[in-house]
Design a protein around this motif. Structure first.
Motif, PDB file in Angstrom:
ATOM      1  N   ALA A  82      24.466  31.341  38.830  1.00 28.02           N
ATOM      2  CA  ALA A  82      24.769  30.638  40.081  1.00 28.02           C
ATOM      3  C   ALA A  82      25.480  29.322  39.852  1.00 28.02           C
ATOM      4  CB  ALA A  82      23.486  30.410  40.868  1.00 28.02           C
ATOM      5  N   ARG A  83      25.399  28.782  38.641  1.00 28.09           N
ATOM      6  CA  ARG A  83      26.020  27.479  38.372  1.00 28.09           C
ATOM      7  C   ARG A  83      27.265  27.588  37.509  1.00 28.09           C
ATOM      8  NH1 ARG A  83      20.844  24.204  38.527  1.00 28.09           N
ATOM      9  NH2 ARG A  83      20.753  23.729  40.759  1.00 28.09           N
ATOM     10  N   ARG A  84      27.699  28.788  37.181  1.00 24.55           N
ATOM     11  CA  ARG A  84      28.948  28.922  36.433  1.00 24.55           C
ATOM     12  C   ARG A  84      30.099  28.430  37.301  1.00 24.55           C
ATOM     13  NH1 ARG A  84      27.184  34.872  34.633  1.00 24.55           N
ATOM     14  NH2 ARG A  84      25.597  34.241  33.112  1.00 24.55           N
ATOM     15  N   GLY A  85      30.882  27.546  36.761  1.00 23.43           N
ATOM     16  CA  GLY A  85      31.950  26.916  37.531  1.00 23.43           C
ATOM     17  C   GLY A  85      31.577  25.545  38.034  1.00 23.43           C
ATOM     18  N   SER A  86      30.277  25.206  37.949  1.00 18.86           N
ATOM     19  CA  SER A  86      29.864  23.857  38.334  1.00 18.86           C
ATOM     20  C   SER A  86      30.218  22.873  37.241  1.00 18.86           C
ATOM     21  CB  SER A  86      28.357  23.818  38.590  1.00 18.86           C
ATOM     22  OG  SER A  86      27.891  22.484  38.606  1.00 18.86           O
ATOM     23  N   SER A  87      30.634  21.687  37.654  1.00 15.73           N
ATOM     24  CA  SER A  87      30.961  20.626  36.703  1.00 15.73           C
ATOM     25  C   SER A  87      29.750  19.785  36.353  1.00 15.73           C
ATOM     26  CB  SER A  87      32.049  19.720  37.296  1.00 15.73           C
ATOM     27  OG  SER A  87      33.181  20.464  37.643  1.00 15.73           O
ATOM     28  N   GLY A  88      28.576  20.174  36.855  1.00 13.85           N
ATOM     29  CA  GLY A  88      27.363  19.412  36.580  1.00 13.85           C
ATOM     30  C   GLY A  88      27.102  18.383  37.671  1.00 13.85           C
ATOM     31  N   PHE A 148      31.141  21.341  42.487  1.00 13.43           N
ATOM     32  CA  PHE A 148      32.010  22.497  42.278  1.00 13.43           C
ATOM     33  C   PHE A 148      33.427  22.113  42.709  1.00 13.43           C
ATOM     34  CE2 PHE A 148      27.858  24.337  42.355  1.00 13.43           C
ATOM     35  CZ  PHE A 148      27.922  25.498  41.592  1.00 13.43           C
ATOM     36  N   PHE A 149      34.348  22.177  41.772  1.00 17.81           N
ATOM     37  CA  PHE A 149      35.764  21.923  42.072  1.00 17.81           C
ATOM     38  C   PHE A 149      36.352  23.151  42.751  1.00 17.81           C
ATOM     39  CE2 PHE A 149      40.171  22.643  40.738  1.00 17.81           C
ATOM     40  CZ  PHE A 149      40.785  21.488  41.183  1.00 17.81           C
ATOM     41  N   VAL A 150      37.148  22.930  43.795  1.00 11.45           N
ATOM     42  CA  VAL A 150      37.777  24.029  44.516  1.00 11.45           C
ATOM     43  C   VAL A 150      39.274  24.084  44.245  1.00 11.45           C
ATOM     44  CG1 VAL A 150      38.322  24.954  46.801  1.00 11.45           C
ATOM     45  CG2 VAL A 150      36.021  24.104  46.318  1.00 11.45           C
ATOM     46  N   ASP A 151      39.965  22.960  44.371  1.00 12.97           N
ATOM     47  CA  ASP A 151      41.413  22.972  44.211  1.00 12.97           C
ATOM     48  C   ASP A 151      41.940  21.552  44.299  1.00 12.97           C
ATOM     49  OD1 ASP A 151      43.913  24.027  43.828  1.00 12.97           O
ATOM     50  OD2 ASP A 151      43.872  25.338  45.566  1.00 12.97           O
ATOM     51  N   ARG A 152      43.184  21.386  43.863  1.00 16.48           N
ATOM     52  CA  ARG A 152      43.883  20.153  44.188  1.00 16.48           C
ATOM     53  C   ARG A 152      44.176  20.164  45.679  1.00 16.48           C
ATOM     54  NH1 ARG A 152      44.020  15.626  42.028  1.00 16.48           N
ATOM     55  NH2 ARG A 152      46.149  15.187  42.702  1.00 16.48           N
ATOM     56  N   LEU A 153      44.019  19.019  46.330  1.00 15.92           N
ATOM     57  CA  LEU A 153      44.262  18.930  47.767  1.00 15.92           C
ATOM     58  C   LEU A 153      45.664  19.425  48.104  1.00 15.92           C
ATOM     59  CD1 LEU A 153      42.749  17.956  50.278  1.00 15.92           C
ATOM     60  CD2 LEU A 153      43.749  15.701  49.945  1.00 15.92           C
ATOM     61  N   PHE A 196      37.128   5.796  44.730  1.00 10.28           N
ATOM     62  CA  PHE A 196      38.374   6.347  44.218  1.00 10.28           C
ATOM     63  C   PHE A 196      38.571   7.746  44.796  1.00 10.28           C
ATOM     64  CE2 PHE A 196      40.563   9.011  41.012  1.00 10.28           C
ATOM     65  CZ  PHE A 196      41.806   8.408  41.102  1.00 10.28           C
ATOM     66  N   HIS A 197      39.710   7.952  45.458  1.00  6.88           N
ATOM     67  CA  HIS A 197      40.039   9.226  46.085  1.00  6.88           C
ATOM     68  C   HIS A 197      40.811  10.085  45.082  1.00  6.88           C
ATOM     69  CE1 HIS A 197      38.878   6.768  49.453  1.00  6.88           C
ATOM     70  NE2 HIS A 197      38.935   7.803  50.269  1.00  6.88           N
ATOM     71  N   THR A 198      40.197  11.165  44.644  1.00  3.30           N
ATOM     72  CA  THR A 198      40.749  11.958  43.543  1.00  3.30           C
ATOM     73  C   THR A 198      41.903  12.854  43.953  1.00  3.30           C
ATOM     74  OG1 THR A 198      39.247  13.822  43.914  1.00  3.30           O
ATOM     75  CG2 THR A 198      38.461  12.030  42.475  1.00  3.30           C
ATOM     76  N   GLY A 199      41.983  13.191  45.253  1.00  3.18           N
ATOM     77  CA  GLY A 199      42.977  14.176  45.668  1.00  3.18           C
ATOM     78  C   GLY A 199      42.557  15.594  45.350  1.00  3.18           C
ATOM     79  N   ASP A 200      41.280  15.780  44.992  1.00  3.50           N
ATOM     80  CA  ASP A 200      40.746  17.102  44.688  1.00  3.50           C
ATOM     81  C   ASP A 200      39.782  17.551  45.775  1.00  3.50           C
ATOM     82  OD1 ASP A 200      42.110  17.240  42.304  1.00  3.50           O
ATOM     83  OD2 ASP A 200      40.436  16.529  41.094  1.00  3.50           O
ATOM     84  N   LEU A 201      39.740  18.857  46.002  1.00  6.67           N
ATOM     85  CA  LEU A 201      38.788  19.448  46.928  1.00  6.67           C
ATOM     86  C   LEU A 201      37.603  20.017  46.152  1.00  6.67           C
ATOM     87  CD1 LEU A 201      41.174  21.452  49.292  1.00  6.67           C
ATOM     88  CD2 LEU A 201      39.887  19.383  49.880  1.00  6.67           C
ATOM     89  N   GLY A 202      36.415  19.874  46.717  1.00  6.26           N
ATOM     90  CA  GLY A 202      35.233  20.423  46.077  1.00  6.26           C
ATOM     91  C   GLY A 202      34.042  20.349  47.011  1.00  6.26           C
ATOM     92  N   TYR A 203      32.884  20.715  46.489  1.00  5.59           N
ATOM     93  CA  TYR A 203      31.656  20.592  47.280  1.00  5.59           C
ATOM     94  C   TYR A 203      30.478  20.353  46.348  1.00  5.59           C
ATOM     95  CZ  TYR A 203      30.667  25.477  45.942  1.00  5.59           C
ATOM     96  OH  TYR A 203      30.428  26.630  45.242  1.00  5.59           O
ATOM     97  N   LEU A 204      29.433  19.803  46.908  1.00  6.96           N
ATOM     98  CA  LEU A 204      28.172  19.591  46.199  1.00  6.96           C
ATOM     99  C   LEU A 204      27.162  20.605  46.717  1.00  6.96           C
ATOM    100  CD1 LEU A 204      28.070  15.705  46.464  1.00  6.96           C
ATOM    101  CD2 LEU A 204      28.327  16.979  44.324  1.00  6.96           C
TER     102      LEU A 204
END
Length: 528
Positions: free
Chosen positions: A324-330, A401-406, A386-394
């Motif tokens: 369930a956590r594969r792909g999670s960045s921690g 979990f990283f989803v994509d570059r915005l 700091f706004h990363t410009g990346d999409l993700g969720y907690l």
């Protein structure tokens, strides 16, 4: 995992990159620090070489605050120059070795170095007379001298260490000013999270102008008292043999490297190496468990960028991670806080996708500015994040979990489509070795999906690929257009330059699922 308080304590005693080397030499003087092309350099030998290079820089008039640009391929000379620059208190500016003409001039005009050191083979790409701000010295070899260097005193976590340029995959590169504190804190954090110690040999073939090779190989090895095994290029077919030859116990990967290794024919050497930790991103969850078993390594996943070091990282003691956590960045690391927000910077709930924001828990542990770009700096750091410009969720437990570059996400038929999700499926199609998804203009006003791919299958059929995707993706995620190419445009850190694909738009030969089959056959029929 190492705590925030422990990192703060270490920064008190080791406040700069040069002090990190000093610590390594004090503890491991006669131990191997660098392995390169069959030769070994000890900690003490490397430190002595750094002193000679620093002495030569002093003779050239380099002083604290000056900028020294380097455009060289990987080598121990590159490392000696880097540490000599920071010893004098100057600021290192690594230049991507792929740059030519306008791209090279852009970075040199932007950073305005006092000294430029480049390999002789790159001289052809540079005419210094075209520069408005010319370096005082242009050198084609790393200088050395017995002159005692002028060593900067009072260097601390706040002192500028380097200007690293963003990869430019979404637009012109910006120069990120990184302080010593960011480098040193991340080295201790990374070494601890990966479980490195004095027996560790970290292999990297990633370019030294990139933060990954600098911080998560060289400085992590220093922090752990380990050894750096350095190569100058990535070879998927020779990768595991190289790990065995250099005695690697760990390695880094990035971009398409994991997929390229997976797509290689199986061979005995891929399990005969001694590496047990692979650090990097991305790795598709669908092959995660099989990838680890096939190659005999545990993957330490992370989230980060040049600007913010390691705001999230998986601890090696948590690996192998559950399905369930594969792909999670921690979870948020000891150096950082993380939030996921909507377009108005309002926090989102668990599982809701938004922009990833980060900020430092410890002063001077992330970039301080985009050099010469106060507008971009203010925009990125608005509302104290700091706004990363990346999409993700907690998730509910705070795992990121990283989803994509915005800018890489596509809105299609009212839905947001992640390029990462589409690419993960396309990469599973037989014969596809690499792929990239971008959005292209649609006659309906929304975006359509173009997949650009590399395959060695002479009988490749785009229609079958689209059908394959249709069985595995939501209808709005299925590509409409397919383009086959010999190779994808990439940076030297193996990141696909999607802005180039977006700029090209649709080309005459692109396969279109929106054209009825009979019409397509007539359209594609040869004329006489």
């Amino acid at each position: 995992m190492i705590t925030t308080a422990e990192i703060v304590d270490r920064l008190e005693s080791v406040p700069s990159i040069d002090r990190l080397l000093e610590l390594g030499c004090r503890r491991h003087a006669d131990k191997a620090f660098i392995r390169w092309r069959g030769e070994t350099t000890t900690y003490a030998e490397f430190d002595a070489d750094v002193a000679r290079v620093a002495g030569a820089l002093t003779g050239l008039g380099v002083r604290e605050g000056d900028r020294v640009a380097v455009m060289m391929t990987n080598s121990p000379d590159w490392l000696a120059l880097w540490f000599a620059v920071v010893r004098t208190g100057a600021v290192l500016v690594p230049i991507n070795t792929a740059h030519k003409s306008a791209g090279l001039r852009y970075q040199l005009e932007d950073c305005r170095p006092s000294v430029l050191v480049l390999d002789p083979g790159f001289v052809i790409h540079l005419d210094v007379t075209q520069l408005e701000h010319r370096p005082r010295h242009v050198l084609t070899a790393v200088p050395r001298s017995t002159t005692p260097p002028v060593v900067a005193t009072g260097l601390g976590p706040h002192s500028p260490a380097a200007i690293l340029y963003t990869s430019g995959t979404t637009g012109p590169p910006k120069g990120c000013l990184l302080p010593h504190g960011q480098y040193v804190a991340a080295s201790f954090l990374h070494a601890d999270a990966c479980g490195y110690d004095e027996s560790t040999v970290i292999y990297t073939c990633l370019p030294l102008f990139h933060i990954n090779a600098q911080n998560y190989t060289v400085l992590s090895a220093l922090a752990a008292g380990g050894t750096v095994a350095l190569d100058d290029r990535f070879s998927a077919s020779q990768f595991w043999d190289r790990l065995t030859e250099v005695g690697a116990t760990a390695f880094n990967f990035i971009g398409s490297m994991a997929a390229s290794l997976w797509n290689q024919p199986e061979r005995e050497s891929e399990r005969q190496h001694g590496a047990r930790v692979g650090f990097g991103v991305p790795l598709a969850p669908e092959i995660w468990e099989s990838w680890e078993k096939r190659f005999g390594v545990r993957v330490v996943y992370t989230y980060g960028m040049t600007e913010n070091a390691l705001p999230a990282i998986v601890d090696s003691r948590e690996t192998p991670v559950p399905a369930a956590r594969r792909g999670s960045s921690g979870q948020a690391s000891p150096t950082s806080e993380i939030a996921v927000v909507d377009e108005h910077d309002r926090p989102l709930g668990a599982g809701e996708i938004g922009q990833i924001l980060t900020r430092a828990r410890i002063p001077w542990t992330m970039t301080t500015e985009y050099v010469g770009r106060p507008d971009a700096t203010a925009e990125a750091f608005r509302n104290h994040w700091f706004h990363t410009g990346d999409l993700g969720y907690l998730d509910a437990d705070g795992y990121l979990f990283f989803v994509d570059r915005l800018k890489d996400a596509v809105r299609r038929r009212g839905e947001m489509v992640s390029s990462w999700e589409v690419e993960t499926v396309v990469a599973q199609y037989p014969g596809v070795s690499e792929c990239a998804m971008v959005g292209v203009s649609s006659e309906l006003g929304d975006d359509d999906i173009l997949v650009v791919l590399v395959t060695d299958d002479p009988g490749f059929d785009p229609a079958r690929l689209v059908a394959f995707c249709g069985e595995r993706l939501a209808h709005f995620q299925v590509p409409r257009y397919v383009r086959r190419v010999e190779e994808l445009p990439k940076t030297q850190t193996q990141r696909v330059e999607k802005y180039r694909l977006r700029h090209e738009g649709l080309l005459a030969g692109d396969w279109d699922a929106g054209v009825p089959r009979r019409a397509r056959e007539v359209h594609e029929a040869p004329t006489h």
